[in-house]
Structure formats: C-alpha cells, structure tokens
Scaffold this motif. Structure first.
Motif, short mmCIF file in Angstrom:
data_model
loop_
_atom_site.label_atom_id
_atom_site.label_comp_id
_atom_site.label_asym_id
_atom_site.label_seq_id
_atom_site.Cartn_x
_atom_site.Cartn_y
_atom_site.Cartn_z
N VAL A 47 61.94 24.08 15.85
CA VAL A 47 60.85 25.11 15.29
C VAL A 47 59.77 25.20 15.98
N ALA A 48 58.90 25.80 15.99
CA ALA A 48 58.41 26.30 16.68
C ALA A 48 56.62 25.82 16.12
N LEU A 49 55.44 25.91 16.86
CA LEU A 49 54.39 25.27 16.22
C LEU A 49 53.73 26.09 17.03
N LEU A 50 53.26 27.64 16.82
CA LEU A 50 52.21 28.79 16.97
C LEU A 50 51.02 28.65 16.72
N VAL A 51 50.06 27.31 18.03
CA VAL A 51 48.47 27.47 17.48
C VAL A 51 47.43 28.36 18.61
N SER A 52 46.98 29.27 17.54
CA SER A 52 46.04 29.98 19.08
C SER A 52 44.96 30.66 18.35
N HIS A 96 46.92 33.43 16.04
CA HIS A 96 47.49 33.05 14.48
C HIS A 96 47.78 32.09 14.94
N SER A 97 48.11 30.92 13.79
CA SER A 97 48.65 30.05 13.58
C SER A 97 49.42 29.59 12.57
N SER A 98 51.16 29.81 13.18
CA SER A 98 52.16 29.47 12.49
C SER A 98 53.01 28.08 12.90
N ILE A 99 54.10 28.18 11.64
CA ILE A 99 55.08 27.59 11.74
C ILE A 99 56.45 28.53 11.67
N LEU A 100 57.92 28.07 13.12
CA LEU A 100 58.55 29.64 12.71
C LEU A 100 59.89 28.87 13.53
N ARG A 101 60.69 29.46 13.15
CA ARG A 101 62.22 29.20 13.02
C ARG A 101 62.48 29.71 14.51
N ILE A 123 65.08 32.69 20.89
CA ILE A 123 63.52 33.21 21.50
C ILE A 123 63.70 34.56 22.08
N THR A 124 65.11 35.39 22.81
CA THR A 124 65.18 36.66 22.41
C THR A 124 65.55 38.06 21.51
N HIS A 125 66.18 36.92 20.56
CA HIS A 125 66.40 38.19 19.08
C HIS A 125 66.26 37.37 18.02
N ASP A 126 66.03 35.81 17.94
CA ASP A 126 65.58 35.73 16.27
C ASP A 126 64.47 34.74 16.72
N VAL A 127 64.46 35.21 15.72
CA VAL A 127 62.70 34.48 15.20
C VAL A 127 62.30 34.68 13.73
N THR A 128 61.63 33.32 13.73
CA THR A 128 61.83 33.88 11.56
C THR A 128 60.68 32.94 11.03
N ALA A 129 59.59 33.60 10.21
CA ALA A 129 58.35 32.90 9.74
C ALA A 129 58.71 32.11 9.18
N LEU A 130 58.14 30.67 9.03
CA LEU A 130 58.43 29.84 7.72
C LEU A 130 57.05 29.49 7.55
N GLY A 131 55.91 30.42 7.87
CA GLY A 131 54.64 29.96 7.31
C GLY A 131 53.72 29.99 8.71
N ALA A 132 52.26 30.94 7.97
CA ALA A 132 51.76 30.99 8.68
C ALA A 132 50.69 30.46 8.25
N THR A 133 49.65 31.03 8.96
CA THR A 133 47.99 30.55 7.88
C THR A 133 47.02 31.67 7.16
N ILE A 134 47.37 31.74 6.07
CA ILE A 134 46.74 32.41 4.89
C ILE A 134 44.68 32.59 5.54
N ASP A 135 44.12 32.04 6.21
CA ASP A 135 42.38 32.70 6.76
C ASP A 135 42.49 32.61 7.72
N ASP A 136 41.21 31.91 8.25
CA ASP A 136 41.76 31.97 9.97
C ASP A 136 42.44 30.97 10.88
N ALA A 137 42.87 31.53 12.03
CA ALA A 137 43.63 30.46 12.93
C ALA A 137 43.02 29.21 13.28
N ALA A 138 44.27 28.31 13.53
CA ALA A 138 43.01 27.20 13.90
C ALA A 138 42.43 27.61 15.27
#
Ligand SMILES: Nc1ncnc2c1ncn2[C@@H]1O[C@H](COP(=O)(O)OP(=O)(O)OP(=O)(O)O)[C@@H](O)[C@H]1O
Ligand SMILES: [Mg+2]
Length: 357
Positions: free
Chosen positions: A133-138, A141-146, A150-165
């Motif tokens: 699981v990857a927590l991407l916080v920039s 963008h703010s997302s949780i990924l499965r 990393i070279t071809h199979d990334v799924t978004a589990l969730g993301a921010t619905i407004d501002d990024a962190a």
C-alpha cells in the motif's frame, strides 16, 4: 549484464531535478529550485517556473553527470516526468529529454510523477515489496494506492476529495504568517507547541463517512476550522498561540493520514506500507506512522526527507525499474499530461517489437 544507467529529469513544478540511477543505486541527484522566486507570491507562478527550468536544465544535467563521474555517452536510457504538473514546466523537461534521447539514440520513458514519488524508495530500501500500500502525500495530491507492481499495476484505493495534505499545510502556514512553502515551517513550529491544545476536525473519519469514503481524505474543512479559530481570536484582540495552532493542525492531518493508511493495509491484507511525496518529510507523520505500523505488524518504508520532495532521482528510480523489468519505452512523439492519473505509470508506451532507441 549490469543494470541500465538511467538519467531522470523532473520539471513538473518548481524544481529542476536531474538524477542518475543504476539499478537501485543513486549515482547523482542534482536539483535547482526556483522556490525563492515564487516565495513573494505565496505560491508557484507557472510562467516563472517554466523560464527557470529553461535556464537551469543544461547546467543541472551537467552537474548530475559530473557528480556521477559519467558522460552523456554512458547514459543507457532517459526517464522524464510527463505529468501530472504545470503544463509549461512539464514541456521544458520533456523537450530536453526527447532531444537527449534522440541525439544519444537511447529509449525515453515519459513517466508519472506520482508513481515516481513512490518508486523513489527503491533507492533507500531496495526493490518495492509486492504488493504494497502506498500513502502518497504531496503538494497537489493525497492518495492511498495499492501497488502490485510500480512499473505497471497501480490502483487508487482513495484520494482527497478537496485539498491535498501539502496544500493544507501551505494554506494554514500562510494564515499564520509563515513563509511559503509552509509544510517545513509548520513542522518546525509545531515542535514548540501543544498538539492537544485545540481539537481540530478529522475529515471523513465519522462512521457514516467511513462507509462511502473509507480511504478518501478531506482537508478543506480543517483549513476553514483553523481560519475561523484564528480569526475569532484576532477579532477579540487575543494573541494567537501560533505554535499551538500549528501543532494542533498538524496533529489533525497526521492522525487522519496515518489512521487511514494503516486501515487500508488491514483492509487489503497487505503488510507493507510505502510513503512518498513532500509531506512524507514531516517529522510527526514519520513518527506516528512508525508507531501505528509497529502496533499492527506492518513494515513501513519512508525514504529520507530529501527524497520525499521533488527531485530527479525519483524519476530516474522509476525509469530504472522500468528499464530493468524490460518494459517498453514511450514513443518519441509522446505528449505531456497535466492531469495524468496515478494509474498510468508510463505514457504513449510502444508496443513490443518497436525500436526503443
Ligand atoms: N516537513 C514537512 N511537513 C509537512 N509538509 C511538508 C514538509 N516538507 C514539505 N512539505 C510539503 O510538501 C509539499 C511539496 O511536496 P512535493 O514537492 O511532493 O509537491 P508537488 O510536487 O508540488 O506536488 P505533486 O507531487 O502533487 O505534483 C508542499 O506542500 C510542502 O509544504
Ligand atoms: Mg511532487
């Protein structure tokens, strides 16, 4: 055969980054930032950033090559951020990458900046565990990924619905009169404040929100709540305890990020959490994630702070993963995409059999 030497070019925002990576080894990481030119505007000005990239590009490439004790002839492949980011800024890096790839007759990978924020941990802790699981916080963008690969199979589990962190950190810092970018300032200031001084809201953590937005974030309400709290004190002429506000705000963000990242690992039955993006440099986030992951038997990987914010090494790290796993490069006609979705790791990939350079 030794792994390919990959030069990575990053120009999606205000950092001109050139990194050189071989396998999982970082050979050079040269960064020229135009942040000081934007500071007086309180945010990045796209035209200023594009011009700064243009001026910094060739010197930064030369600096990276000199640091790695290599010449252009040693470069086996080029990777460049194709999106997401500021269109004018992206175009400078992509034009440079195509020019070098064409003249050196090497393949070029137009890659996703967000996937690169995750891939950079290869340089710190070796190949990524699969799945993770990857927590991407920039900043944007703010997302949780499965991440299955990393070279071809990334799924978004969730993301921010407004501002990024990161955006929330920057906006609250501005409110408190701190310079841009605000994240590092709040991180520092919060060390002298009380995290439990003010109970700011934790977005999308109520029971009904967890049904529809289990792995999503919302930081806009928190930002408004901090603004109201500060303005009401100011109206009453009471001094604003900015260290306490910074610490309490930071705690609200970190509480939600760490709680939801661990929840996603548990929901997916995954024991590895990788964290990336500028906010991953936050000292409180790093400490809280370490504690929560340890409580739940999750292996945590966070790269050193200098690799969390934008740099060329992260792009080279993803490029090296692509080259070493035999993925086909981008067609030389590939385009930039300011809104490239995190699930698309490489743009305009050639079909196998086509010449890669
Ligand atoms: N120590 C810190 N604590 C909190 N936030 C931080 C810290 N250091 C940097 N940041 C935040 O990280 C953000 C910059 O991160 P990054 O460079 O990854 O963003 P970006 O490239 O602008 O956005 P994106 O990657 O979404 O395109 C800024 O919002 C900054 O305030
Ligand atoms: Mg970034």
């Amino acid at each position: 055969m030794s792994p390919a030497i990959v030069m990575g070019i990053e120009t999606s925002c205000d950092e001109t980054g050139v990194g050189i990576v071989q396998g999982t080894e970082l050979l050079a990481d040269a960064v020229a930032s135009s942040i000081e030119e934007h500071a007086r505007f309180g945010g990045v000005v796209p035209e200023v950033a594009s011009r700064a990239h243009l001026e910094a590009m060739t010197p930064t490439i030369h600096r990276a090559l000199a640091d790695a004790r290599l010449t252009l002839g040693d470069v086996d492949a080029i990777a460049v951020t194709a999106g997401p980011g500021l269109m004018g800024a992206l175009l400078v890096g992509v034009a440079a990458a195509k020019g070098y790839a064409f003249s050196l007759d090497v393949p070029v990978f137009g890659v996703n900046h967000l996937a690169a924020h995750v891939a950079v941990d290869r340089l710190e802790h070796g190949p990524l565990p699969q799945p993770a699981v990857a927590l991407l916080v920039s900043g944007g963008h703010s997302s949780i990924l499965r991440v299955d690969d990393i070279t071809h199979d990334v799924t978004a589990l969730g993301a921010t619905i407004d501002d990024a962190a990161g955006e929330a950190f920057d906006k609250v810092a501005r409110l408190l009169g701190l310079p841009f970018p605000g994240g590092p300032q709040i991180d520092l200031l919060a060390k002298g404040g009380r995290a439990d001084a003010i109970n700011f809201p934790r977005g999308l953590t109520a029971a009904h929100d967890l049904q529809n937005h289990r792995h999503d974030f919302s930081f806009s309400g928190l930002k408004t709540s901090v603004a109201r709290w500060v303005q009401s004190r100011q109206r009453e002429g009471i001094e604003v305890p900015i260290a306490d506000v910074a610490a309490s705000f930071q705690e609200a963000v970190i509480d939600v990020l760490s709680r939801k990242a661990v929840q996603a690992c548990r929901d997916e039955g995954i024991e590895h959490l990788v964290v990336g993006g500028g906010v991953a440099a936050n000292s409180r986030l790093r400490a809280e994630l370490a504690a929560r992951c340890s409580d739940h038997g999750i292996m945590l990987r966070v790269p050193r702070p200098a690799l969390c914010t934008d740099n060329g090494a992260m792009v080279a790290a993803l490029g090296a993963a692509l080259a070493d796993s035999g993925k086909s490069a981008s067609e030389l006609s590939f385009t930039t995409s300011s809104g490239l979705p995190v699930t698309q790791v490489v743009v305009n990939q050639m079909r196998f059999g086509q010449h890669g350079g």
